[in-house]
Design an enzyme around this catalytic site. Structure first.
Site, mmCIF file in Angstrom:
data_model
loop_
_atom_site.group_PDB
_atom_site.id
_atom_site.type_symbol
_atom_site.label_atom_id
_atom_site.label_comp_id
_atom_site.label_asym_id
_atom_site.label_seq_id
_atom_site.Cartn_x
_atom_site.Cartn_y
_atom_site.Cartn_z
ATOM 1 N N THR A 177 50.617 48.351 6.247
ATOM 2 C CA THR A 177 49.164 48.428 6.090
ATOM 3 C C THR A 177 48.379 47.924 7.305
ATOM 4 O O THR A 177 47.432 48.566 7.756
ATOM 5 C CB THR A 177 48.749 47.631 4.842
ATOM 6 N N ASN A 224 52.764 43.771 9.085
ATOM 7 C CA ASN A 224 51.872 42.980 8.230
ATOM 8 C C ASN A 224 52.048 41.491 8.526
ATOM 9 O O ASN A 224 51.079 40.750 8.628
ATOM 10 C CB ASN A 224 52.183 43.211 6.749
ATOM 11 N N LYS A 253 41.608 45.133 0.563
ATOM 12 C CA LYS A 253 42.467 44.146 1.225
ATOM 13 C C LYS A 253 41.765 43.574 2.442
ATOM 14 O O LYS A 253 41.141 44.315 3.205
ATOM 15 C CB LYS A 253 43.765 44.806 1.707
ATOM 16 N N ASP A 254 41.947 42.287 2.677
ATOM 17 C CA ASP A 254 41.349 41.647 3.857
ATOM 18 C C ASP A 254 41.824 42.327 5.135
ATOM 19 O O ASP A 254 41.045 42.592 6.047
ATOM 20 C CB ASP A 254 41.635 40.134 3.879
ATOM 21 N N ARG A 255 43.134 42.640 5.216
ATOM 22 C CA ARG A 255 43.644 43.214 6.468
ATOM 23 C C ARG A 255 43.057 44.596 6.741
ATOM 24 O O ARG A 255 42.872 44.975 7.896
ATOM 25 C CB ARG A 255 45.173 43.242 6.493
ATOM 26 N N ASP A 291 47.683 52.370 -3.050
ATOM 27 C CA ASP A 291 48.840 51.608 -2.565
ATOM 28 C C ASP A 291 49.417 50.705 -3.661
ATOM 29 O O ASP A 291 50.631 50.661 -3.866
ATOM 30 C CB ASP A 291 48.440 50.768 -1.359
ATOM 31 N N ASP A 299 46.552 54.595 6.028
ATOM 32 C CA ASP A 299 47.208 53.641 6.928
ATOM 33 C C ASP A 299 48.705 53.914 7.069
ATOM 34 O O ASP A 299 49.342 53.438 7.986
ATOM 35 C CB ASP A 299 46.963 52.205 6.443
ATOM 36 N N HIS A 300 49.256 54.681 6.138
ATOM 37 C CA HIS A 300 50.684 55.053 6.142
ATOM 38 C C HIS A 300 50.905 55.929 4.931
ATOM 39 O O HIS A 300 50.024 56.041 4.074
ATOM 40 C CB HIS A 300 51.592 53.810 6.071
ATOM 41 N N HIS A 331 56.928 51.525 1.581
ATOM 42 C CA HIS A 331 56.798 52.293 2.830
ATOM 43 C C HIS A 331 57.206 51.341 3.938
ATOM 44 O O HIS A 331 57.684 50.258 3.665
ATOM 45 C CB HIS A 331 55.345 52.759 2.978
HETATM 46 ZN ZN LIG Z 1 48.940 50.096 3.126
#
Ligand SMILES: [Zn+2]
Length: 557
Positions: A81, A102, A171-173, A300, A345-346, A491
């Site tokens: 991610t 990650n 998500k924060d990221r 996700d 993102d993937h 993933h």
């Molecule tokens: Zn992801």
């Protein structure tokens, strides 16, 4: 001229530089869009887009009638991610962005917890990351400091300080990697509501939304209605200790707030937060162009908890399409001239227990003995290294492996060689790459589907953060040894099921076309940049501007 007026001036220039060519009516004479809406649907593989495309009636149908690159690539090997989100708005590969995974290991840091999360600032005393999949996480401070390059929003604000750069995600990221360093507002989900950077206040509109959501996520929820097209997907698949997936329609009992994230309701909340911010800040209604990045995370969580081919994902695809349609309708209602980009993102892969029933009998879970701890013990015993301190570290069974810094140089070399040989000999391992061999690979150009595995690894490699060696698993190996904590599939591989994502652009009046040849997510920032007058030069990107005009005019010029 004031810098802040440059974007407005550019808009005026393009508006009045009409050409005589009637073909160009929809493109060259248009003003710069006032709002860029960059959406990442977490784990929305090109395979899911293709599988459900004919059933879309809402927002995804609108986008599928815009400019469609069905074979976009998150071209790097570490298809997680944080790396994925780091490519979308920066235009550079995840390694160059500094986001190799990650989580990675940094044995040189002071704190006891040597696992570093991509979106934390581990330099802050008293923090720890912990385990992202565990119920209780460490106490870290969310930050974009690991991101070594500017995002499109960062670049825009440099030349147009009045422009707003905003990010909202599950998500924060996702929020931090797409938003970047210079964000006016940024929100992500934390526990039972949306949170922001340490030291910042949550705007009243989002605080009100948090109250509304908080009041309902603990309450029981009936099952979603099962669309007719989903009935073929509904079949129980057993995994682990008598647990199953495949036939769940997201009904929740009272007090089950923890499973809220893994339901279509979650994306709806993220869109509600994005809408609240857009309304409150009047994004897209000022003189200058604004950017909002939106990270929709439910796909996700649902993919991890239930796999990609069951009833759960079928319902989610329909609900995602519907939520996006509602979102675009709201923007239409405000008369905002906006351009949408949607990607992922993937990609992702289904759980092996269902894959083995559906044409892939070789699909497997990873051998539980294939991990840094077990391999490290074997290696230490073989080399007669005394003591019980680990000699080998990794955040998971694949990706970056790190050799202990407490050994002598000679021992480190021996541990590395011995571990690499042991792992490479494992039947589930495709390749083990030495960091020096990855570092010496040229940054790959050309069609990402033809890149070697070493080239894929090079794209997510950073000399200061990557491991001593990198482990790549064979196709179809799920790196979750036993299903637990709600994770049945995942993933992260260098294979195309995890690398291929759709890349879609839409704007009112856009000329529809579809380009099946591969492009990359690093092409997105230069493409959007060209639309809004933010030049990203060839040396600043690993991608290239995609001409999304679809006619004789060129959106890159
Ligand atoms: Zn992801």
């Amino acid at each position: 001229m004031q810098k802040s007026n440059i974007v407005t001036a550019l808009a005026a220039l393009i508006t009045f530089s009409g050409t005589a060519n009637a073909e160009d009516n929809n493109s060259a004479e248009r003003a710069i869009p006032k709002l860029v809406v960059a959406i990442s649907v977490d784990q929305f593989s090109a395979d899911l887009f293709a599988e459900y495309r004919s059933s879309f009636t809402g927002g995804l149908k609108r986008l599928a009638n815009g400019v469609v690159f069905p074979s976009g690539y998150q071209s790097h090997a570490a298809t997680e991610t944080c790396p994925g989100h780091s490519t979308i708005m920066t235009g550079v590969h995840s390694g160059r962005a500094g986001i190799i995974a990650n989580n990675w290991i940094d044995l040189s840091i002071e704190r006891e917890d040597k696992t570093v999360y991509c979106a934390e600032d581990e330099r802050i005393a008293g923090t720890s990351f912990g385990d992202i999949t565990a119920a209780t996480q460490g106490d870290f401070v969310a930050s974009a400091w690991h991101l070594l390059v500017p995002t499109l929003g960062d670049r825009l604000k440099k030349i147009s300080p009045e422009s707003r750069n905003v990010a909202v995600a599950g998500k924060d990221r996702a929020a931090l990697m797409m938003g970047g360093h210079d964000v006016d507002e940024i929100y992500w989900w934390q526990g039972k509501g949306f949170s922001t950077l340490q030291g910042r206040k949550i705007m009243p509109a989002v605080a009100r939304l948090n109250e509304t959501i908080g009041a309902k996520i603990d309450k029981a929820r009936p099952a979603f209605e099962i669309p007719a097209r989903c009935s073929a997907h509904s079949a129980k698949i057993m995994h682990g200790d008598g647990k199953s997936v495949g036939d769940y329609a997201f009904q929740r009992p009272d007090g089950a707030a923890s499973i809220y994230r893994g339901s279509p309701d979650f994306d709806r909340s993220i869109i509600a937060a994005a809408t609240a911010v857009i309304n409150d800040m009047k994004l897209g209604q000022g003189e200058t162009t604004d950017v909002i990045s939106v990270g929709l995370s439910a796909t996700d969580y649902i993919g991890h908890a239930f796999g990609t081919e069951g009833l759960e994902m079928c319902i989610q695809m329909g609900e995602l399409d519907r939520s996006l349609g509602e979102f675009f309708d709201i923007l239409d209602g405000q008369d905002i001239d906006y351009v949408v980009m949607l990607t992922a993102d993937h990609g992702g892969l289904d759980l092996p227990e269902r894959m083995s029933q559906q044409g892939v009998p070789t699909a497997q879970r990873i051998d539980p003995d294939l991990n840094a701890k077990t391999i490290g013990k074997k290696v230490a015993a073989g080399l007669n290294i005394p003591g019980d301190k680990p000699v080998l570290y990794a955040d998971g069974p694949f990706g970056d492996y790190y050799v202990s810094l407490e050994l002598s140089e000679e021992q480190r070399e021996q541990v590395k060689d011995s571990a690499m040989a042991l792992i490479a000999a494992h039947a589930q391992v495709e390749m083990v790459l030495d960091r020096d061999d990855i570092a010496s690979v040229e940054i790959p150009r050309g069609s990402p589907e033809e890149w070697t595995l070493a080239e894929r690894a090079r794209a997510s490699f950073h000399p200061d953060r990557s491991g001593d060696f990198i482990v790549l698993l064979k196709k179809g190996i799920t790196p979750i040894a036993s299903t637990q904590r709600g994770y049945v599939s995942t993933h992260g591989s260098p294979w195309d099921y995890d690398r291929r994502v759709p890349i879609l652009f839409w704007r009112e009046g856009i000329r529809h076309f579809e380009q099946p040849l591969s492009v990359m997510t690093v092409d997105i920032a230069p493409t959007l940049g060209a639309l809004i007058g933010v030049e990203i030069t060839a040396d600043q990107t690993d991608g290239q501007c995609l001409d999304i005009d679809g006619g004789p005019a060129n959106s890159c010029e």
